[in-house]
Write a protein that holds these residues in place. Structure first.
Motif, PDB file in Angstrom:
ATOM      1  N   SER A  83      -3.261  20.952  57.397  1.00 15.46           N
ATOM      2  CA  SER A  83      -3.805  21.376  56.110  1.00 15.46           C
ATOM      3  C   SER A  83      -5.252  21.842  56.218  1.00 15.46           C
ATOM      4  O   SER A  83      -5.764  22.462  55.312  1.00 15.46           O
ATOM      5  CB  SER A  83      -3.691  20.251  55.077  1.00 15.46           C
ATOM      6  OG  SER A  83      -4.364  19.108  55.537  1.00 15.46           O
ATOM      7  N   ASP A  84      -5.945  21.520  57.322  1.00 14.33           N
ATOM      8  CA  ASP A  84      -7.313  21.993  57.522  1.00 14.33           C
ATOM      9  C   ASP A  84      -7.585  22.146  59.016  1.00 14.33           C
ATOM     10  O   ASP A  84      -6.758  21.786  59.851  1.00 14.33           O
ATOM     11  CB  ASP A  84      -8.330  21.054  56.869  1.00 14.33           C
ATOM     12  CG  ASP A  84      -8.294  19.641  57.426  1.00 14.33           C
ATOM     13  OD1 ASP A  84      -7.848  19.431  58.568  1.00 14.33           O
ATOM     14  OD2 ASP A  84      -8.722  18.717  56.720  1.00 14.33           O
ATOM     15  N   ASN A  85      -8.755  22.716  59.361  1.00 16.93           N
ATOM     16  CA  ASN A  85      -9.065  22.970  60.767  1.00 16.93           C
ATOM     17  C   ASN A  85      -9.077  21.706  61.612  1.00 16.93           C
ATOM     18  O   ASN A  85      -8.547  21.696  62.716  1.00 16.93           O
ATOM     19  CB  ASN A  85     -10.411  23.692  60.902  1.00 16.93           C
ATOM     20  CG  ASN A  85     -10.279  25.188  60.728  1.00 16.93           C
ATOM     21  OD1 ASN A  85      -9.176  25.742  60.760  1.00 16.93           O
ATOM     22  ND2 ASN A  85     -11.394  25.855  60.530  1.00 16.93           N
ATOM     23  N   ASP A  86      -9.703  20.630  61.119  1.00 13.72           N
ATOM     24  CA  ASP A  86      -9.743  19.402  61.915  1.00 13.72           C
ATOM     25  C   ASP A  86      -8.335  18.919  62.245  1.00 13.72           C
ATOM     26  O   ASP A  86      -8.057  18.519  63.376  1.00 13.72           O
ATOM     27  CB  ASP A  86     -10.510  18.297  61.183  1.00 13.72           C
ATOM     28  CG  ASP A  86     -12.016  18.509  61.224  1.00 13.72           C
ATOM     29  OD1 ASP A  86     -12.484  19.429  61.922  1.00 13.72           O
ATOM     30  OD2 ASP A  86     -12.734  17.745  60.540  1.00 13.72           O
ATOM     31  N   GLU A  87      -7.449  18.977  61.268  1.00 10.26           N
ATOM     32  CA  GLU A  87      -6.070  18.553  61.512  1.00 10.26           C
ATOM     33  C   GLU A  87      -5.369  19.519  62.475  1.00 10.26           C
ATOM     34  O   GLU A  87      -4.572  19.105  63.307  1.00 10.26           O
ATOM     35  CB  GLU A  87      -5.307  18.451  60.197  1.00 10.26           C
ATOM     36  CG  GLU A  87      -3.946  17.811  60.361  1.00 10.26           C
ATOM     37  CD  GLU A  87      -3.200  17.636  59.048  1.00 10.26           C
ATOM     38  OE1 GLU A  87      -2.164  16.942  59.087  1.00 10.26           O
ATOM     39  OE2 GLU A  87      -3.604  18.183  58.009  1.00 10.26           O
ATOM     40  N   LYS A  88      -5.690  20.803  62.388  1.00 13.02           N
ATOM     41  CA  LYS A  88      -5.096  21.795  63.290  1.00 13.02           C
ATOM     42  C   LYS A  88      -5.454  21.466  64.742  1.00 13.02           C
ATOM     43  O   LYS A  88      -4.590  21.436  65.612  1.00 13.02           O
ATOM     44  CB  LYS A  88      -5.595  23.201  62.927  1.00 13.02           C
ATOM     45  CG  LYS A  88      -5.137  24.285  63.877  1.00 13.02           C
ATOM     46  CD  LYS A  88      -5.424  25.696  63.418  1.00 13.02           C
ATOM     47  CE  LYS A  88      -6.841  26.008  63.137  1.00 13.02           C
ATOM     48  NZ  LYS A  88      -7.093  27.433  62.851  1.00 13.02           N
ATOM     49  N   TYR A  89      -6.729  21.191  65.006  1.00 10.13           N
ATOM     50  CA  TYR A  89      -7.158  20.892  66.378  1.00 10.13           C
ATOM     51  C   TYR A  89      -6.631  19.538  66.829  1.00 10.13           C
ATOM     52  O   TYR A  89      -6.254  19.368  67.993  1.00 10.13           O
ATOM     53  CB  TYR A  89      -8.685  20.942  66.483  1.00 10.13           C
ATOM     54  CG  TYR A  89      -9.268  22.214  65.925  1.00 10.13           C
ATOM     55  CD1 TYR A  89      -8.732  23.459  66.261  1.00 10.13           C
ATOM     56  CD2 TYR A  89     -10.326  22.191  65.036  1.00 10.13           C
ATOM     57  CE1 TYR A  89      -9.253  24.628  65.731  1.00 10.13           C
ATOM     58  CE2 TYR A  89     -10.850  23.358  64.510  1.00 10.13           C
ATOM     59  CZ  TYR A  89     -10.314  24.571  64.857  1.00 10.13           C
ATOM     60  OH  TYR A  89     -10.828  25.725  64.328  1.00 10.13           O
ATOM     61  N   THR A  90      -6.587  18.577  65.929  1.00  5.87           N
ATOM     62  CA  THR A  90      -6.029  17.263  66.272  1.00  5.87           C
ATOM     63  C   THR A  90      -4.556  17.385  66.639  1.00  5.87           C
ATOM     64  O   THR A  90      -4.097  16.777  67.616  1.00  5.87           O
ATOM     65  CB  THR A  90      -6.213  16.275  65.100  1.00  5.87           C
ATOM     66  OG1 THR A  90      -7.605  16.175  64.791  1.00  5.87           O
ATOM     67  CG2 THR A  90      -5.675  14.900  65.437  1.00  5.87           C
TER      68      THR A  90
END
Length: 187
Positions: A83-90
């Motif tokens: 849902s957001d960039n941090d979650e994408k990279y995680t």
């Protein structure tokens, strides 16, 4: 003796009735300290905000692993949902850490991700490397290659800062000099 026993039994029953009448579900009134339960919001009122809060995007990425001989990098497609960039990279790092295919070996499987932060093109990863995850010089180079191939596919990531246990380090495993930060190569 029988009267005393009957009297005790009546006292116990009366006590039980008093206790039980205080328990259970009482109707809520507005008197005293008890406040009425607020009415639950109607489904129409919560609908507009629910989809935006739960909006997830699905993206197909290339995840880098190594071959079983630990000599070369191999990539494999995977799907991540975020849902957001941090979650994408995680999510990308999570996929990088796991492989159920013996032809694709994860060098990151034992690495602990302590924190992740993305800001202005710079992705900062704070990791923990246990002793059993430390590799020789060739393995350390592959370790960095798979990370870069996996994370630099996101166009917005221009650099990766690796911290080990919260500290900048000259080398992850003692064999290869580490750039601080690792900068995307210009094409």
């Amino acid at each position: 003796m029988k009267k005393k026993s009957n009297h005790m039994m009546m006292t116990c029953m009366l006590t039980a009735v008093i206790i039980l009448s205080g328990c259970g579900s009482k109707p809520v009134t507005n008197s005293g300290d008890t406040k009425p339960e607020p009415n639950p919001p109607s489904s129409n009122a919560s609908s507009p905000s629910a989809p935006s809060a739960e909006k997830k995007e699905t993206y197909e990425i290339e995840v880098a692993y190594v071959d079983p001989e630990l000599t070369q990098v191999k990539t494999k497609k995977a799907e991540i949902t975020f849902s957001d960039n941090d979650e994408k990279y995680t999510q990308a790092l999570d996929v990088l850490q796991h492989s159920d295919d013996p032809n694709y070996i994860s060098l990151w499987s034992d690495i602990g991700l302590e924190s992740l932060e993305y800001q202005d093109g710079k992705l900062t990863l704070n990791i923990h490397i246990p002793d059993e995850a430390r590799l020789g010089s060739g393995g350390e180079l592959l370790f960095l290659d798979v990370l870069q191939q996996t994370l630099f596919q996101f166009e917005e990531v221009q650099s990766i800062q690796l911290l080990v246990d919260g500290k900048e380090t000259e080398s992850l495993m003692g064999h290869v000099e580490l750039e601080n930060p690792i900068v995307r190569e210009k094409e």
